[in-house]
Enzyme design. Sequence first.
Site, PDB file in Angstrom:
ATOM      1  N   GLU A 149       0.863  -1.197   0.000  1.00  0.00           N
ATOM      2  CA  GLU A 149       0.000   0.000   0.000  1.00  0.00           C
ATOM      3  C   GLU A 149       0.894   1.241   0.000  1.00  0.00           C
ATOM      4  O   GLU A 149       1.827   1.334   0.793  1.00  0.00           O
ATOM      5  CB  GLU A 149      -0.924  -0.042   1.221  1.00  0.00           C
ATOM      6  CG  GLU A 149      -1.756   1.198   1.441  1.00  0.00           C
ATOM      7  CD  GLU A 149      -2.606   1.622   0.243  1.00  0.00           C
ATOM      8  OE1 GLU A 149      -3.494   0.862  -0.173  1.00  0.00           O
ATOM      9  OE2 GLU A 149      -2.352   2.732  -0.292  1.00  0.00           O
TER      10      GLU A 149
ATOM     11  N   GLY B  39      -6.992   1.293   4.014  1.00  0.00           N
ATOM     12  CA  GLY B  39      -8.379   1.766   4.111  1.00  0.00           C
ATOM     13  C   GLY B  39      -8.974   2.093   2.752  1.00  0.00           C
ATOM     14  O   GLY B  39     -10.178   1.987   2.564  1.00  0.00           O
TER      15      GLY B  39
ATOM     16  N   GLY C  11       3.192  -0.672  -5.667  1.00  0.00           N
ATOM     17  CA  GLY C  11       3.377  -2.039  -6.161  1.00  0.00           C
ATOM     18  C   GLY C  11       3.133  -2.171  -7.651  1.00  0.00           C
ATOM     19  O   GLY C  11       2.249  -1.527  -8.209  1.00  0.00           O
TER      20      GLY C  11
ATOM     21  N   GLY D 101     -25.576  13.704 -11.153  1.00  0.00           N
ATOM     22  CA  GLY D 101     -26.632  13.447 -10.152  1.00  0.00           C
ATOM     23  C   GLY D 101     -26.714  11.974  -9.811  1.00  0.00           C
ATOM     24  O   GLY D 101     -27.791  11.427  -9.597  1.00  0.00           O
TER      25      GLY D 101
ATOM     26  N   VAL E   7     -24.824   8.798  -7.266  1.00  0.00           N
ATOM     27  CA  VAL E   7     -24.811   8.618  -5.805  1.00  0.00           C
ATOM     28  C   VAL E   7     -24.018   9.720  -5.107  1.00  0.00           C
ATOM     29  O   VAL E   7     -24.506  10.334  -4.150  1.00  0.00           O
ATOM     30  CB  VAL E   7     -24.214   7.244  -5.425  1.00  0.00           C
ATOM     31  CG1 VAL E   7     -24.577   6.891  -4.002  1.00  0.00           C
ATOM     32  CG2 VAL E   7     -24.683   6.173  -6.356  1.00  0.00           C
ATOM     33  N   ILE E   8     -22.815   9.999  -5.607  1.00  0.00           N
ATOM     34  CA  ILE E   8     -21.985  11.007  -4.930  1.00  0.00           C
ATOM     35  C   ILE E   8     -22.650  12.382  -5.034  1.00  0.00           C
ATOM     36  O   ILE E   8     -22.770  13.109  -4.042  1.00  0.00           O
ATOM     37  CB  ILE E   8     -20.559  11.042  -5.526  1.00  0.00           C
ATOM     38  CG1 ILE E   8     -19.838   9.716  -5.236  1.00  0.00           C
ATOM     39  CG2 ILE E   8     -19.764  12.231  -4.971  1.00  0.00           C
ATOM     40  CD1 ILE E   8     -18.413   9.633  -5.740  1.00  0.00           C
TER      41      ILE E   8
ATOM     42  N   GLY F 180     -18.586   9.914 -11.960  1.00  0.00           N
ATOM     43  CA  GLY F 180     -18.144   8.524 -11.990  1.00  0.00           C
ATOM     44  C   GLY F 180     -16.667   8.388 -11.655  1.00  0.00           C
ATOM     45  O   GLY F 180     -15.958   9.389 -11.495  1.00  0.00           O
TER      46      GLY F 180
ATOM     47  N   ALA G 174     -17.830  -0.790  -1.880  1.00  0.00           N
ATOM     48  CA  ALA G 174     -16.905  -1.389  -0.916  1.00  0.00           C
ATOM     49  C   ALA G 174     -17.322  -2.821  -0.578  1.00  0.00           C
ATOM     50  O   ALA G 174     -16.491  -3.736  -0.542  1.00  0.00           O
ATOM     51  CB  ALA G 174     -16.871  -0.541   0.354  1.00  0.00           C
TER      52      ALA G 174
ATOM     53  N   HIS H 250     -43.939  -4.029  15.878  1.00  0.00           N
ATOM     54  CA  HIS H 250     -44.717  -2.784  15.811  1.00  0.00           C
ATOM     55  C   HIS H 250     -44.393  -1.928  17.030  1.00  0.00           C
ATOM     56  O   HIS H 250     -44.348  -2.457  18.134  1.00  0.00           O
ATOM     57  CB  HIS H 250     -46.211  -3.113  15.805  1.00  0.00           C
ATOM     58  CG  HIS H 250     -47.080  -1.893  15.842  1.00  0.00           C
ATOM     59  ND1 HIS H 250     -47.271  -1.091  14.733  1.00  0.00           N
ATOM     60  CD2 HIS H 250     -47.773  -1.320  16.865  1.00  0.00           C
ATOM     61  CE1 HIS H 250     -48.068  -0.081  15.066  1.00  0.00           C
ATOM     62  NE2 HIS H 250     -48.373  -0.189  16.348  1.00  0.00           N
TER      63      HIS H 250
HETATM   64  P1  NAD Z   1     -22.304   7.535 -10.699  1.00  0.00           P
HETATM   65  O1  NAD Z   1     -21.980   6.719 -11.881  1.00  0.00           O
HETATM   66  O2  NAD Z   1     -23.152   6.988  -9.615  1.00  0.00           O
HETATM   67  O3  NAD Z   1     -23.009   8.895 -11.184  1.00  0.00           O
HETATM   68  C1  NAD Z   1     -22.447   9.773 -12.103  1.00  0.00           C
HETATM   69  C2  NAD Z   1     -23.568  10.584 -12.699  1.00  0.00           C
HETATM   70  O4  NAD Z   1     -23.016  11.607 -13.481  1.00  0.00           O
HETATM   71  C3  NAD Z   1     -24.486   9.774 -13.597  1.00  0.00           C
HETATM   72  O5  NAD Z   1     -25.805   9.978 -13.183  1.00  0.00           O
HETATM   73  C4  NAD Z   1     -24.211  10.349 -14.978  1.00  0.00           C
HETATM   74  O6  NAD Z   1     -25.335  10.316 -15.809  1.00  0.00           O
HETATM   75  C5  NAD Z   1     -23.795  11.770 -14.632  1.00  0.00           C
HETATM   76  N1  NAD Z   1     -22.965  12.435 -15.633  1.00  0.00           N
HETATM   77  C6  NAD Z   1     -21.927  11.927 -16.327  1.00  0.00           C
HETATM   78  N2  NAD Z   1     -21.394  12.865 -17.137  1.00  0.00           N
HETATM   79  C7  NAD Z   1     -22.119  14.003 -16.931  1.00  0.00           C
HETATM   80  C8  NAD Z   1     -22.067  15.318 -17.454  1.00  0.00           C
HETATM   81  N3  NAD Z   1     -21.155  15.667 -18.367  1.00  0.00           N
HETATM   82  N4  NAD Z   1     -22.961  16.227 -17.009  1.00  0.00           N
HETATM   83  C9  NAD Z   1     -23.896  15.877 -16.093  1.00  0.00           C
HETATM   84  N5  NAD Z   1     -23.987  14.651 -15.567  1.00  0.00           N
HETATM   85  C10 NAD Z   1     -23.113  13.722 -15.981  1.00  0.00           C
HETATM   86  O7  NAD Z   1     -20.897   8.048 -10.174  1.00  0.00           O
HETATM   87  P2  NAD Z   1     -20.511   8.797  -8.831  1.00  0.00           P
HETATM   88  O8  NAD Z   1     -21.711   9.375  -8.173  1.00  0.00           O
HETATM   89  O9  NAD Z   1     -19.382   9.690  -9.199  1.00  0.00           O
HETATM   90  O10 NAD Z   1     -19.981   7.616  -7.934  1.00  0.00           O
HETATM   91  C11 NAD Z   1     -18.850   6.861  -8.381  1.00  0.00           C
HETATM   92  C12 NAD Z   1     -18.950   5.433  -7.927  1.00  0.00           C
HETATM   93  O11 NAD Z   1     -18.828   5.357  -6.537  1.00  0.00           O
HETATM   94  C13 NAD Z   1     -20.260   4.791  -8.308  1.00  0.00           C
HETATM   95  O12 NAD Z   1     -20.032   3.535  -8.859  1.00  0.00           O
HETATM   96  C14 NAD Z   1     -20.991   4.663  -7.027  1.00  0.00           C
HETATM   97  O13 NAD Z   1     -21.803   3.498  -6.964  1.00  0.00           O
HETATM   98  C15 NAD Z   1     -19.879   4.609  -5.991  1.00  0.00           C
HETATM   99  N6  NAD Z   1     -20.380   5.247  -4.784  1.00  0.00           N
HETATM  100  C16 NAD Z   1     -21.272   4.569  -4.040  1.00  0.00           C
HETATM  101  C17 NAD Z   1     -21.815   5.174  -2.922  1.00  0.00           C
HETATM  102  C18 NAD Z   1     -22.811   4.428  -2.110  1.00  0.00           C
HETATM  103  O14 NAD Z   1     -22.969   3.236  -2.311  1.00  0.00           O
HETATM  104  N7  NAD Z   1     -23.521   5.095  -1.213  1.00  0.00           N
HETATM  105  C19 NAD Z   1     -21.468   6.466  -2.573  1.00  0.00           C
HETATM  106  C20 NAD Z   1     -20.576   7.122  -3.366  1.00  0.00           C
HETATM  107  C21 NAD Z   1     -20.026   6.501  -4.478  1.00  0.00           C
END
Ligand code: NAD
Length: 456
Positions: free
Chosen positions: A31, A36, A111, A177, A179-180, A262, A312, A436
């Site tokens: 690492e 982590g 590595g 829009g 998850v992040i 992404g 994860a 309940h």
């Molecule tokens: P994501 O793939 O979930 O979302 C990226 C979003 O950006 C998509 O909705 C896409 O349509 C949009 N997008 C792409 N290009 C764009 C543009 N030019 N303009 C506007 N929108 C655009 O990616 P993320 O949210 O960056 O997350 C990255 C990875 O990390 C994902 O695989 C996610 O599952 C993982 N993650 C998971 C969690 C969780 O499980 N709670 C939390 C954070 C991240």
Amino acid sequence: MYDVAIIGGGPGGYAAALYAHNFGLSVALVEKDEVGGTCLLRGCIPAKTWLQTADVYSIVSRSADYGVVSSPPEMDWSAALARKQQVVSGLVKGLSGLLKARGVEIIDGYGRLIHGGVEVAAADGTTQQIEARNVIVATGSVPRSIPGYDIDGTRIVTSDHALDWPRQPRRVAIIGGGVIGCEFASLLSELGTKVHLFEALDSLLPGTEPEAVKVLTRDFKKHKVKMHTATMVGPAQIGDEGVVVPYGDDSVEVEVVLVAVGRAPVTSDIGLEEAGVTLDGGFVVVDSETMLTSAPGVYAVGDIVAGAPQLAHAGFAEGIAAITHIATGGVAPVDYRAIPLVAYTHPEIASVGLTEAAARDAGIDFEVSSHGMRGVGRAIIQGQTGGVVKIIAEKDGPIIGATVAGPGAGEMIHELMYAVAWEALPAEAAALIHAHPTVSEAIGETLLAASGKTLH
Ligand code: NAD
């Protein structure tokens, strides 16, 4: 000679390292940073710590609704940042201790896969070669960006930087829009930051049940998040005071832009091609039962795996699958059908298995059942009645997918994980009684509806 050398100490790599002790395997874990990975250092854990702060803030600001008189909350941003750091450091320390206690040799450095093991380049420029019978590559992922948005860490940032903002930004544009993007939109808007959320596709959280997305967008509206779906942004114009984000004929000026479009796999400059590992679009192609790559004795797990979710907990399961194959020659394949997905937005949205749209695309004959949270006693007590449960079951067959939106959805989804994994029939699951009052009763009601009956 180690039984296993692992490159990367994130969830995929450290899970493999920890699990190896079950079989008495000797392990070297290489690492270049702290152990982590993204999850613990720059992802799940710090992000959820910030979301917890936003949750507390939100509850305090609504305290009068519960008959508790308090002053309007104020943010002590540096205290919240310090708490986030404390949570992360505590978990990193705990993880390092556990790895050492399990006899894992942690080797600091960068590595690279070589014939018969891994070459490690230390920060001081020295290198060493580690011999291993098997290598697991678990190098993870990094945030992507888009043209016109070069990440500078100040005006144009990724979640890596946003988790360490020294002060609260007043106006933020979030590009993406997913998850992040949605998790940051929740936490920032709750804390009073003005958020513009841009998503290229028609809906936020693409691939999520529309009823669940509606629950979230209702909350976003309440917190004045300006949602721009089906919108592409033009190149950012960076000025002294802020950043102008153009879109269509309009534009918005913000202090900072958070790019969340992404994550890209980290698979270059680690010796994969030289070792004969097949890649597809930068991701590593593996045998899904064993996590073996096309190179003998070389496995891949975590965010770099082609066709697998970047989660994860998927990494944990893949690490276990790789170690099982290394140690026993047998398989412990990851059941990707039943991996829960949780967006820790407020309210949370959690799902497992197929959505209605995915079931339709797959040509399955199915039925949909749903139940809202409005009449659910515990949800009313908590003051969070915006929520819904949706269950997809094959016609006269088992449950194949489910989504929960609402308070505690990320915890509640696990009972539906069992239902999907064990192919439970709605009537079998509905026969079991939920306590309940609980929010989970909404799942009980949905199961009952799925079996053709109703109670409330
Ligand atoms: P994501 O793939 O979930 O979302 C990226 C979003 O950006 C998509 O909705 C896409 O349509 C949009 N997008 C792409 N290009 C764009 C543009 N030019 N303009 C506007 N929108 C655009 O990616 P993320 O949210 O960056 O997350 C990255 C990875 O990390 C994902 O695989 C996610 O599952 C993982 N993650 C998971 C969690 C969780 O499980 N709670 C939390 C954070 C991240």
